[in-house]
Design a protein around this motif. Structure first.
Motif, PDB file in Angstrom:
ATOM      1  N   GLY A 164       0.808  -1.212   0.000  1.00  0.00           N
ATOM      2  CA  GLY A 164       0.000   0.000   0.000  1.00  0.00           C
ATOM      3  C   GLY A 164       0.842   1.263   0.000  1.00  0.00           C
ATOM      4  N   ARG A 165       2.045   1.188   0.554  1.00  0.00           N
ATOM      5  CA  ARG A 165       2.931   2.356   0.536  1.00  0.00           C
ATOM      6  C   ARG A 165       3.345   2.706  -0.883  1.00  0.00           C
ATOM      7  NH1 ARG A 165       7.903   2.066   3.752  1.00  0.00           N
ATOM      8  NH2 ARG A 165       7.935   4.307   3.461  1.00  0.00           N
ATOM      9  N   ALA A 180       0.350   4.349  -2.459  1.00  0.00           N
ATOM     10  CA  ALA A 180       0.216   5.716  -1.943  1.00  0.00           C
ATOM     11  C   ALA A 180       1.265   6.626  -2.572  1.00  0.00           C
ATOM     12  CB  ALA A 180       0.345   5.717  -0.419  1.00  0.00           C
ATOM     13  N   PHE A 192       0.544   9.927  -4.552  1.00  0.00           N
ATOM     14  CA  PHE A 192       1.196  11.149  -4.091  1.00  0.00           C
ATOM     15  C   PHE A 192       1.905  11.843  -5.251  1.00  0.00           C
ATOM     16  CE2 PHE A 192       5.093  13.043  -2.050  1.00  0.00           C
ATOM     17  CZ  PHE A 192       4.455  14.164  -1.555  1.00  0.00           C
ATOM     18  N   ALA A 213      -0.584  15.014   3.459  1.00  0.00           N
ATOM     19  CA  ALA A 213      -1.237  13.723   3.195  1.00  0.00           C
ATOM     20  C   ALA A 213      -0.230  12.706   2.668  1.00  0.00           C
ATOM     21  CB  ALA A 213      -2.383  13.901   2.192  1.00  0.00           C
ATOM     22  N   GLY A 214       0.683  13.147   1.793  1.00  0.00           N
ATOM     23  CA  GLY A 214       1.692  12.243   1.261  1.00  0.00           C
ATOM     24  C   GLY A 214       2.625  11.723   2.329  1.00  0.00           C
ATOM     25  N   ALA A 226       0.741   9.274   4.498  1.00  0.00           N
ATOM     26  CA  ALA A 226       0.467   8.009   3.797  1.00  0.00           C
ATOM     27  C   ALA A 226       1.719   7.168   3.623  1.00  0.00           C
ATOM     28  CB  ALA A 226      -0.149   8.299   2.423  1.00  0.00           C
ATOM     29  N   LEU A 227       2.881   7.818   3.544  1.00  0.00           N
ATOM     30  CA  LEU A 227       4.114   7.089   3.272  1.00  0.00           C
ATOM     31  C   LEU A 227       4.887   6.690   4.529  1.00  0.00           C
ATOM     32  CD1 LEU A 227       5.344   9.069   0.170  1.00  0.00           C
ATOM     33  CD2 LEU A 227       4.147   6.886   0.239  1.00  0.00           C
ATOM     34  N   ARG A 238       4.267   1.752   8.714  1.00  0.00           N
ATOM     35  CA  ARG A 238       3.334   1.327   9.753  1.00  0.00           C
ATOM     36  C   ARG A 238       3.787  -0.017  10.301  1.00  0.00           C
ATOM     37  NH1 ARG A 238       1.610   5.826   8.786  1.00  0.00           N
ATOM     38  NH2 ARG A 238      -0.412   6.405   8.001  1.00  0.00           N
TER      39      ARG A 238
END
Length: 148
Positions: free
Chosen positions: A85-86, A89, A93, A132-133, A136-137, A140
């Motif tokens: 998912g990164r 994203a 981005f 947001a970028g 999101a990056l 996690r």
């Protein structure tokens, strides 16, 4: 947590698993994940190419081809263990960043909008895209668990 990772790597090495398997930069099969910076550049370029095409049938066809190639590439990559998912994203981005940066290159086209208002709005929106970028990056903890 670091002790758990060291213990896991030692156990993997004893079993012949590739060193670093399961780390955030490697997929479960030990292959390196696609670099985040590369995915951002793909998004930037895929967004920029259609914007630079002339408003002709050929330009439209090339824009459609680039967008279709990006969509197909992301679809194929998303089925691979090295794509997370990164990376998705990062592509998104890149697309948003290109749009936000390109907004500074032209004067307000319609209405009674002053240049200060337009560029102020562009700056606020670009800051929102950057925030947001970054969010999101950020790595996690669940990505490490998912990759095991």
């Amino acid at each position: 947590m670091h002790e758990q990772l060291r213990t896991r790597h030692a156990a993997d090495a004893e079993q012949g698993a590739p060193r670093g398997a399961g780390s955030p930069t490697e997929s479960p099969d030990g292959r390196r994940r696609a670099p985040i910076w590369m995915a951002i550049i793909v998004g930037l370029v895929a967004g920029l190419v259609p914007d630079l095409m002339p408003p002709t049938w050929l330009g439209t066809a090339l824009s459609i081809a680039v967008t279709a190639a990006l969509g197909t590439g992301v679809l194929v990559a998303s089925r691979r263990p090295w794509w997370t998912g990164r990376q998705m994203a990062a592509v998104a981005f890149g697309l948003l960043l290109e749009r936000g940066l390109l907004a500074f290159t032209y004067y307000p086209l319609a209405g009674e909008v002053t240049a200060a208002a337009k560029y102020g709005h562009n700056l606020v929106m670009l800051l929102a895209v950057l925030l947001a970028g970054v969010l999101a990056l950020l790595p996690r903890g669940h990505e490490q668990e998912r990759s095991r």
